[in-house]
Scaffold this motif. Structure first.
Motif, PDB file in Angstrom:
ATOM      1  N   UNK A  68      13.089 -28.367  48.546  1.00  0.00           N
ATOM      2  CA  UNK A  68      12.437 -29.192  47.372  1.00  0.00           C
ATOM      3  C   UNK A  68      12.154 -28.428  45.901  1.00  0.00           C
ATOM      4  N   UNK A  69      12.910 -28.714  45.043  1.00  0.00           N
ATOM      5  CA  UNK A  69      12.616 -28.144  43.687  1.00  0.00           C
ATOM      6  C   UNK A  69      11.297 -28.185  43.352  1.00  0.00           C
ATOM      7  N   UNK A  70      10.695 -27.032  42.622  1.00  0.00           N
ATOM      8  CA  UNK A  70       9.285 -27.006  42.208  1.00  0.00           C
ATOM      9  C   UNK A  70       9.066 -27.986  41.322  1.00  0.00           C
ATOM     10  N   UNK A  71       9.961 -28.145  40.348  1.00  0.00           N
ATOM     11  CA  UNK A  71       9.569 -29.182  39.347  1.00  0.00           C
ATOM     12  C   UNK A  71       9.434 -30.680  39.975  1.00  0.00           C
ATOM     13  N   UNK A  72      10.144 -30.780  40.943  1.00  0.00           N
ATOM     14  CA  UNK A  72      10.306 -32.107  41.639  1.00  0.00           C
ATOM     15  C   UNK A  72       8.803 -32.521  42.216  1.00  0.00           C
ATOM     16  N   UNK A  73       8.457 -31.338  43.157  1.00  0.00           N
ATOM     17  CA  UNK A  73       7.059 -31.459  43.914  1.00  0.00           C
ATOM     18  C   UNK A  73       6.103 -31.450  42.575  1.00  0.00           C
ATOM     19  N   UNK A  74       6.097 -30.893  41.476  1.00  0.00           N
ATOM     20  CA  UNK A  74       5.072 -31.109  40.611  1.00  0.00           C
ATOM     21  C   UNK A  74       4.988 -32.205  40.162  1.00  0.00           C
ATOM     22  N   UNK A  75       6.080 -33.122  40.063  1.00  0.00           N
ATOM     23  CA  UNK A  75       6.043 -34.504  39.495  1.00  0.00           C
ATOM     24  C   UNK A  75       5.759 -35.572  40.293  1.00  0.00           C
ATOM     25  N   UNK A  76       5.625 -35.074  41.669  1.00  0.00           N
ATOM     26  CA  UNK A  76       5.295 -36.408  42.630  1.00  0.00           C
ATOM     27  C   UNK A  76       4.063 -36.239  42.933  1.00  0.00           C
ATOM     28  N   UNK A  85       1.979 -35.723  48.999  1.00  0.00           N
ATOM     29  CA  UNK A  85       2.037 -34.451  49.453  1.00  0.00           C
ATOM     30  C   UNK A  85       3.035 -33.884  50.137  1.00  0.00           C
ATOM     31  N   UNK A  86       3.129 -32.776  50.640  1.00  0.00           N
ATOM     32  CA  UNK A  86       4.157 -31.930  51.067  1.00  0.00           C
ATOM     33  C   UNK A  86       4.653 -32.660  52.352  1.00  0.00           C
ATOM     34  N   UNK A  87       3.827 -33.380  53.156  1.00  0.00           N
ATOM     35  CA  UNK A  87       4.410 -34.204  54.334  1.00  0.00           C
ATOM     36  C   UNK A  87       4.775 -35.369  53.795  1.00  0.00           C
ATOM     37  N   UNK A  88       4.110 -36.214  53.164  1.00  0.00           N
ATOM     38  CA  UNK A  88       4.564 -37.610  52.770  1.00  0.00           C
ATOM     39  C   UNK A  88       6.032 -37.739  52.113  1.00  0.00           C
ATOM     40  N   UNK A  89       6.213 -36.658  51.427  1.00  0.00           N
ATOM     41  CA  UNK A  89       7.412 -36.766  50.582  1.00  0.00           C
ATOM     42  C   UNK A  89       8.369 -36.404  51.425  1.00  0.00           C
ATOM     43  N   UNK A  90       8.331 -36.094  52.587  1.00  0.00           N
ATOM     44  CA  UNK A  90       9.459 -35.834  53.546  1.00  0.00           C
ATOM     45  C   UNK A  90       9.598 -36.875  54.696  1.00  0.00           C
ATOM     46  N   UNK A  91       8.886 -38.033  54.637  1.00  0.00           N
ATOM     47  CA  UNK A  91       8.985 -39.274  55.219  1.00  0.00           C
ATOM     48  C   UNK A  91      10.520 -39.849  55.657  1.00  0.00           C
ATOM     49  N   UNK A  92      11.214 -39.567  54.555  1.00  0.00           N
ATOM     50  CA  UNK A  92      12.485 -40.414  54.766  1.00  0.00           C
ATOM     51  C   UNK A  92      13.687 -39.457  54.979  1.00  0.00           C
ATOM     52  N   UNK A  93      13.518 -38.281  55.263  1.00  0.00           N
ATOM     53  CA  UNK A  93      14.545 -37.247  55.417  1.00  0.00           C
ATOM     54  C   UNK A  93      14.833 -37.533  56.502  1.00  0.00           C
ATOM     55  N   UNK A  94      16.199 -37.095  56.856  1.00  0.00           N
ATOM     56  CA  UNK A  94      16.902 -37.025  58.302  1.00  0.00           C
ATOM     57  C   UNK A  94      16.569 -35.726  58.835  1.00  0.00           C
ATOM     58  N   UNK A 116       7.984 -46.043  54.066  1.00  0.00           N
ATOM     59  CA  UNK A 116       6.527 -46.883  54.024  1.00  0.00           C
ATOM     60  C   UNK A 116       6.073 -47.458  52.587  1.00  0.00           C
ATOM     61  N   UNK A 117       7.138 -47.414  51.712  1.00  0.00           N
ATOM     62  CA  UNK A 117       6.890 -47.884  50.376  1.00  0.00           C
ATOM     63  C   UNK A 117       6.029 -47.122  49.555  1.00  0.00           C
ATOM     64  N   UNK A 118       6.222 -45.909  49.735  1.00  0.00           N
ATOM     65  CA  UNK A 118       5.249 -44.900  49.234  1.00  0.00           C
ATOM     66  C   UNK A 118       6.079 -44.420  47.859  1.00  0.00           C
ATOM     67  N   UNK A 119       5.345 -44.645  46.749  1.00  0.00           N
ATOM     68  CA  UNK A 119       6.074 -44.294  45.526  1.00  0.00           C
ATOM     69  C   UNK A 119       6.147 -42.694  45.059  1.00  0.00           C
ATOM     70  N   UNK A 120       7.093 -42.326  44.654  1.00  0.00           N
ATOM     71  CA  UNK A 120       7.273 -40.850  44.630  1.00  0.00           C
ATOM     72  C   UNK A 120       6.704 -40.189  43.224  1.00  0.00           C
ATOM     73  N   UNK A 121       6.999 -40.819  42.081  1.00  0.00           N
ATOM     74  CA  UNK A 121       6.556 -40.115  40.906  1.00  0.00           C
ATOM     75  C   UNK A 121       5.436 -40.628  40.088  1.00  0.00           C
ATOM     76  N   UNK A 122       4.731 -39.789  39.495  1.00  0.00           N
ATOM     77  CA  UNK A 122       3.474 -39.985  38.809  1.00  0.00           C
ATOM     78  C   UNK A 122       4.023 -40.250  37.443  1.00  0.00           C
TER      79      UNK A 122
END
Length: 294
Positions: A34-42, A45-54, A123-129
């Motif tokens: 996960x690129x640091x800049x991507x995580x900064x803009x999200x 949290x570090x678990x929720x952002x992984x929910x749609x990964x395979x 679960x329809x969680x918005x990624x970006x701030x």
């Protein structure tokens, strides 16, 4: 491979010592960098952002090169960029300026928040701030999407030239609560062939039969018939076959902690047997005519 600013390759190709099978395995959604800049803009949290990964799908099919077939796997996460979409399925509401006129802004996947650059995870969680710049979005497509598909096309073309036909297995996972509409069936594995348009029906039937024989509850096309990759690369009349395989995550991992479960190695072993038996089945044909669409 193109290298990301964070110092990792965007994708990896694991080659067999010699390619002896007409298969290409692809895992486009299992990336874990996960690129640091991507995580900064999200906003997640570090678990929720992984929910749609395979999760761990690349590892489930990691033995493909041992059998004689290459494996292409993404290192970038699906939440950052989804290569199982058209190159420009983009949501204009995500960007701070106008998108180019060739962008497909009206697809159902864009409307659902799951375009080439996703707006949501499961679960329809918005990624970006914040809104992204158009340049950010287009650079992901230019620097990652296009090289990824160029690599996949090259593997398929090489395989087709060597064997006279090729079989792409596009590897994915699905949530454990997936059911077939109108029934109580909760499948272990779904084989998608775009309702017979992306691969020979004989091939997809063989895949389901092998999986069933191995003890899995396996079905075809419902509710997942295959995405852009399956549709785009499957041309059975030309000897180019593409199947999507969806593995139920509940079989091999804990969907709450996103960690491997106690049966991970067992499932991986059964999928190794599946790949081996599919290879045996494919060798019986030996020509594009034998594997042509019905």
């Amino acid at each position: 491979m193109d290298r990301a600013a964070g110092g990792f390759d965007h994708f990896e190709i694991t080659e067999p010592t010699a390619q002896t099978l007409p298969f290409v395995y692809n895992s486009p959604h299992s990336g874990r960098h996960y690129p640091p800049s991507f995580l900064h803009d999200a906003r997640l949290d570090s678990v929720a952002i992984r929910r749609s990964a395979d999760h761990f799908v690349d590892e489930l099919f990691a033995a493909a090169p041992e059998l004689g077939a290459p494996l292409l796997a993404a290192n970038f996460p699906r939440a950052y960029l989804d290569v199982n979409r058209e190159p420009y399925e983009l949501d204009p509401k995500m960007f701070d300026g106008p998108l180019p006129p060739y962008a497909n802004i009206g697809s159902l996947r864009v409307a659902g928040g799951l375009g080439t650059i996703p707006r949501i995870v499961a679960e329809n969680m918005e990624i970006y701030r914040r809104r992204l710049t158009v340049e950010e979005g287009l650079s992901r497509i230019d620097e990652i999407y296009k090289p990824y598909h160029a690599a996949l096309r090259k593997l398929i073309a090489r395989t087709h030239a060597r064997f006279g036909f090729s079989i792409l297995i596009d590897c994915h996972s699905m949530p454990g609560n997936i059911r077939i509409a109108g029934s109580d069936i909760r499948p272990d594995i779904i084989i998608g062939d775009r309702y017979g348009t992306s691969a020979s029906a004989e091939l997809s039937r063989a895949a389901v039969a092998i999986l069933t024989d191995l003890g899995f509850s396996a079905v075809r096309n419902k509710p997942y018939a295959g995405g852009f990759i399956t549709e785009h690369y499957g041309r059975p009349v030309r000897g180019l076959h593409a199947l999507q395989i969806e593995v139920n995550r509940a079989l091999y991992m804990d969907e709450l902690t996103l960690e491997k479960g106690p049966d991970f190695e067992t499932v991986a072993g059964e999928l190794f047997t599946f790949m081996r038996r599919m290879a045996e089945f494919a060798k019986e044909f030996g020509s594009t005519t034998a594997l042509a669409a019905e």
